[in-house]
Design a protein around this motif. Structure first.
Motif, short mmCIF file in Angstrom:
data_model
loop_
_atom_site.label_atom_id
_atom_site.label_comp_id
_atom_site.label_asym_id
_atom_site.label_seq_id
_atom_site.Cartn_x
_atom_site.Cartn_y
_atom_site.Cartn_z
N ASP A 735 44.01 39.73 33.00
CA ASP A 735 43.41 38.82 33.57
C ASP A 735 41.77 38.53 32.63
OD1 ASP A 735 44.02 40.25 36.01
OD2 ASP A 735 42.40 41.49 36.27
N THR A 736 41.34 38.93 31.71
CA THR A 736 40.34 37.83 30.82
C THR A 736 40.79 37.04 30.44
OG1 THR A 736 39.60 39.80 30.11
CG2 THR A 736 38.90 38.67 28.16
N THR A 737 42.25 37.22 29.16
CA THR A 737 42.90 36.59 29.06
C THR A 737 43.85 34.85 29.89
OG1 THR A 737 44.12 37.80 26.98
CG2 THR A 737 44.92 35.72 27.50
N GLU A 739 42.24 34.52 32.20
CA GLU A 739 40.90 33.32 32.69
C GLU A 739 40.55 32.82 31.35
OE1 GLU A 739 35.75 33.51 33.27
OE2 GLU A 739 37.37 35.42 33.71
N ASP A 861 35.63 38.19 24.88
CA ASP A 861 35.89 37.99 26.70
C ASP A 861 36.01 36.31 26.63
OD1 ASP A 861 33.64 36.38 26.31
OD2 ASP A 861 31.95 37.12 26.72
N ALA A 862 36.23 36.33 27.90
CA ALA A 862 37.36 35.19 28.68
C ALA A 862 36.60 33.42 28.22
CB ALA A 862 37.24 34.94 29.90
#
Length: 904
Positions: A735-737, A739, A861-862
């Protein structure tokens, strides 16, 4: 006044039309049967004119076979032209033509077998003392005519790898050399419809007698893998591989794997190099009979000659293998005039029916087979092309066997193999079946060759032979000027034995070759609402099919995605009125047959700086399309992609290189550019056949690039808003990547640029990405067709008919994408020849295993990952970083056929 025998050829006694042996202008007077005939219209070389009175609706014949019906009363001297042929000639600007066609094509009614008319004759009589040649004996069967080390990719995913690996063995002492088998198949995530044919061909390549050693290369998780090849061999009782061989799976970085694979190949080189030719029986010769770039004289000179030499090989115990199923539709009575038994005749007709059915699933018929070059050179329709092609089977030779594509040869004699009319795809099946020498007949002067099987090329006319003598082996046109066919047969049979014994063919001296296996077809059954009538015509128009099936253009307007105010700087180039990351000199082949020559010329242009400092690099884009594939929707997609690269913002100079006999020749693309509102004079135009062969066309291409005096592009400060970027992801995605990739797109779009996504890609399938990019997790549809240029900048989705990575990258580039950023997990990707591919990963296992192939590691983080991605894009756009896949040579280019394209 000219005599008929000076300007015309009647194919067989009883035919009511003749073939013009040279261009005849309107008003030409011909002495014909004691009377004078005046031609009312221009008749091009290879086109037909009437020599006996023909009434309305009556059949016009060649080789005593109806190919058209007269539209009105036709008198001797009248030009025979169908709507298709007249349109093709008119498009070339020929003057003196009639206003209306004089004939209509003969309907392709299903052939009804008259069993009582079959002749179950004897095969040609064997010679008392069979001859020999100098070959390489093999434990698994027939001797080889060559002795190569072959590096074979199981799928398109490994094609760049085997090509680069073979390059590193250039000049090595290894028999006849180390060659790659790189192809376009098996690269999608799903099981392809052509899986059986693909595996049979790859197994046949492995066991071909011209192979002295073989490395079989796959990539982890390939559908078409080395294990699949082993299983196929076991299931179908193939013999064991008796030459040095190994299976290699790519599991690490590109350079690492090149070293590992090279270490497997290295010990084989002296083994293969020390093998010597010994005397072996001519019965070991297995001749693949092919024709390409055919013309009206193919059935008069070159095809009969190739068939008669094949008959001589059969007399010595060998084999001749005819192919190209759709190029025999309409010639069934001729082929079955002399057949081994009723079962063979029925199997041949069942193969024809199966081929018709397969292309019918895609909304096509065999009438789509003749190329623009075929028609222009006198083959008005598939019946004429088929009858001429069937002349590779002499009337006195018996058809012994009918086999599937790539199926091992069942014995000696004359054999028919199912295959499309596409020359290279058909040749691949014959090599897979075991052929060790190729006879390739051509009217226009086709230059194609195969990597490890020599090609002997027969050209139909002496004028064309003189123009292309460096690329041709046999001047069959001498038959038209009085040399007896028996003399030509004896000479060519002697040449055949010499080439089989090691004398290089013209193609081998030229040093280029290609492999294309029968390409996957998307449809596996009848399409709702589409049927083929008994006369071979579609009963529903293409425009009635769903837009996604036709890959019809869309409005090209962007989606209402999210944007950001951030800006990432880049050092771009000022070219005319635009800022671009690079200025490319492009050599674009108009069909598959000129692809390898375009590559060679681009490489030479790069080294010798033909364009000076006006471009940052030279690129060629070899592909498999433009000839031997169906028209309609797939042709529209192909043309759109080609024009997209010609008009790409990074393209500063572009030259089109035609083979000369393809459907999509230079004139075809001139008209496409005019339709796009562009001036064709901006581009260069060269023709391998029309310009006189490889050396001559090379000089022409060089002169064109040298003719410009353009300034070196000047660097300017800019930002990523000047770019169109393709975003993609392969493998698992956090999900982070997801985003982070959305944040990258938001900045590019927010600063005035464009982002293009694939409708079948992992990114668009990720709800988190959709939410971060568009403000909602709702699904979004395509804004552009495959390879369609954008109408306005912003967020875009490109329609994808499949999952093949290289086809996705090619479509991105045609839409105007200047760089692709792909997140990878579980493995890395091949680069695209034109558009730089930047690979990043946040997956620890991928980083640990494939780190040497990554351009960046996405950590944090993103926002952090987005910054890493944006900075990497900027470095590549500023020419400060060359993507790893490009630097290593792991590159490719592949054009989709969409959902309705098929081989023909």
């Amino acid at each position: 006044m000219v005599r008929f025998d000076e300007v015309g050829v009647r194919p067989e006694p009883g035919d009511n039309v003749a073939i013009a042996s040279r261009r005849l202008e309107a008003g030409t007077e011909i002495e014909l049967g004691g009377t004078t005939v005046t031609l009312p219209h221009t008749v091009l070389e290879g086109h037909r004119f009437v020599i006996d009175q023909v009434g309305p609706g009556e059949a016009l014949t060649s080789w005593n076979t109806p190919f058209a019906r007269a539209s009105r009363d036709l008198r001797p001297g009248d030009y025979v032209c169908t709507p298709t042929s007249l349109a093709a000639v008119t498009a070339r600007g020929v003057e003196g033509l009639p206003a209306e066609p004089s004939a209509t094509n003969e309907p392709l009614d299903p052939y009804e077998l008259d069993e009582s008319a079959l002749n179950f004759g004897q095969q040609v009589t064997s010679v008392e003392q069979p001859g020999t040649f100098l070959g390489y004996p093999r434990e698994q069967g027939a001797a080889g005519t060559r002795n190569h080390v072959v590096l074979m990719a199981t799928s398109s995913r490994s094609s760049g790898f085997v090509t680069e690996l073979s390059r590193r063995f250039d000049g090595a002492a290894a028999g006849d050399g180390v060659v790659p088998v790189a192809h376009t198949e098996g690269g999608e995530d799903e099981v392809p419809n052509n899986l059986h044919f693909l595996l049979a061909t790859l197994v046949g390549f492995t066991l071909n007698p011209n192979v002295g050693a073989v490395l079989i290369v796959d990539t982890e998780d390939d559908v078409v893998s080395g294990q699949a090849i082993k299983d196929f061999m076991a299931e179908h009782d193939y013999p064991a591989i008796k030459v040095p061989h190994a299976f290699f799976t790519r599991r690490a970085g590109f350079e690492h794997d090149l070293t590992e694979a090279g270490a497997l190949v290295e010990p084989w080189l002296p083994i293969v190099d020390h093998q010597t030719r010994t005397e072996v029986p001519l019965a070991d010769l297995k001749i693949a009979l092919q024709c390409g770039g055919s013309d009206a004289f193919s059935g008069i000179s070159a095809n009969p000659l190739a068939g008669l030499v094949g008959a001589e090989v059969i007399k010595h115990g060998g084999s001749a293998v005819l192919a190209e199923t759709d190029e025999l539709i309409g010639a069934e009575p001729y082929v079955l005039k002399n057949v081994r038994d009723l079962a063979t005749a029925r199997r041949f007709l069942a193969t024809i029916r199966s081929f018709k059915e397969r292309v019918g699933w895609h909304g096509h018929t065999a009438e789509g087979n003749p190329s623009g070059g075929n028609v222009y050179r006198g083959l008005y329709n598939i019946v004429l092309k088929s009858i001429g092609a069937a002349r590779k089977l002499p009337r006195e030779v018996r058809l012994d066997h009918v086999i599937e594509y790539g199926e091992p040869l069942p014995g000696n004699g004359y054999i028919f193999m199912d295959s499309p009319g596409n020359d290279l795809e058909s040749v691949a099946g014959q090599i897979g079946s075991g052929c060790n020498l190729i006879f390739f007949t051509t009217g226009n002067g086709s230059i194609t060759n195969f990597p490890f099987v020599p090609t002997v090329k027969f050209v139909t006319t002496s004028a064309r032979y003189e123009r292309l003598h460096a690329e041709m082996d046999v001047d069959a046109g001498r038959y038209l000027t009085g040399t007896p066919m028996a003399d030509l047969t004896a000479e060519t049979f002697d040449l055949t034995a010499r080439v089989a014994s090691g004398e290089p063919s013209a193609g081998e001296r030229a040093g280029h070759s290609q492999v294309s296996i029968w390409r996957n077809w998307k449809q596996s059954g009848p399409r709702e609402g589409v049927s083929i009538s008994t006369d071979g015509r579609m009963s529903r128009q293409l425009a009635d099919l769903p837009a996604e099936d036709r890959d019809a253009p869309l409005d090209g307007l962007p989606l209402a995605g999210l944007r950001s105010d951030a800006r990432t700087a880049a050092r771009l180039l000022q070219v005319d009125d635009r800022l671009v990351p690079e200025a490319v000199g492009l050599i674009l082949p108009t069909s598959l047959c000129s692809g390898q020559i375009a590559l060679r010329l681009a490489a030479q242009a790069e080294v010798e700086k033909w364009a000076g400092d006006a471009v940052t690099r030279m690129v060629a884009l070899p592909h498999t399309e433009g000839c031997g594939s169906s028209g309609g929707a797939s042709e529209e997609t192909f043309a759109r992609i080609m024009v997209g690269y010609l008009l790409h913002p990074n393209t500063r100079m572009a030259l089109l290189l035609e083979h000369g006999c393809e459907k999509t020749h230079n004139d075809y693309f001139r008209s496409r550019l005019v339709e796009a509102g562009k001036d064709p004079s901006r581009f260069g135009w060269a023709s391998i056949q029309a310009d006189g062969g490889l050396d001559a066309v090379g000089i022409k291409v060089k002169d064109w690039f040298n003719s410009f005096d353009l300034d070196k592009p000047v660097e300017q400060r800019g930002n990523l808003g000047a770019l169109t970027v393709g975003l993609d992801a392969r493998g698992p995605l956090t999900d982070t990547t997801a985003e982070a990739l959305a944040l990258i797109g938001r900045e590019i779009v927010g600063s005035g640029g464009s982002v293009v996504l694939s409708s079948r890609g992992a990114l668009l399938g990720h709800a988190g990405f959709r939410a971060a990019a568009f403000g909602s997790a709702d699904e979004v549809g395509p804004t552009i067709a495959h390879g369609q240029r954008l109408a306005q900048p912003g967020w875009h989705v490109m329609r994808m008919p499949g999952t093949d990575w290289m086809e996705t990258a090619t479509g991105f580039g045609a839409s105007g994408v200047q760089q692709i950023l792909a997140h990878v997990a579980g493995g890395t990707l091949s680069a695209q020849r034109f558009v730089p591919v930047v690979e990043i990963s946040n997956d620890p296992e991928t980083v640990a295993t494939f780190g040497d192939d990554l351009d960046a590691v996405a950590t944090g983080d993103a926002a952090d990952q987005a910054r890493i991605g944006l900075d990497t894009i900027a470095m590549v756009a500023s020419r400060q970083l060359v993507p790893k896949a490009v630097a290593s040579g792991n590159v490719g280019f592949q054009i989709t056929r969409g959902l309705l394209g098929t081989s023909m």
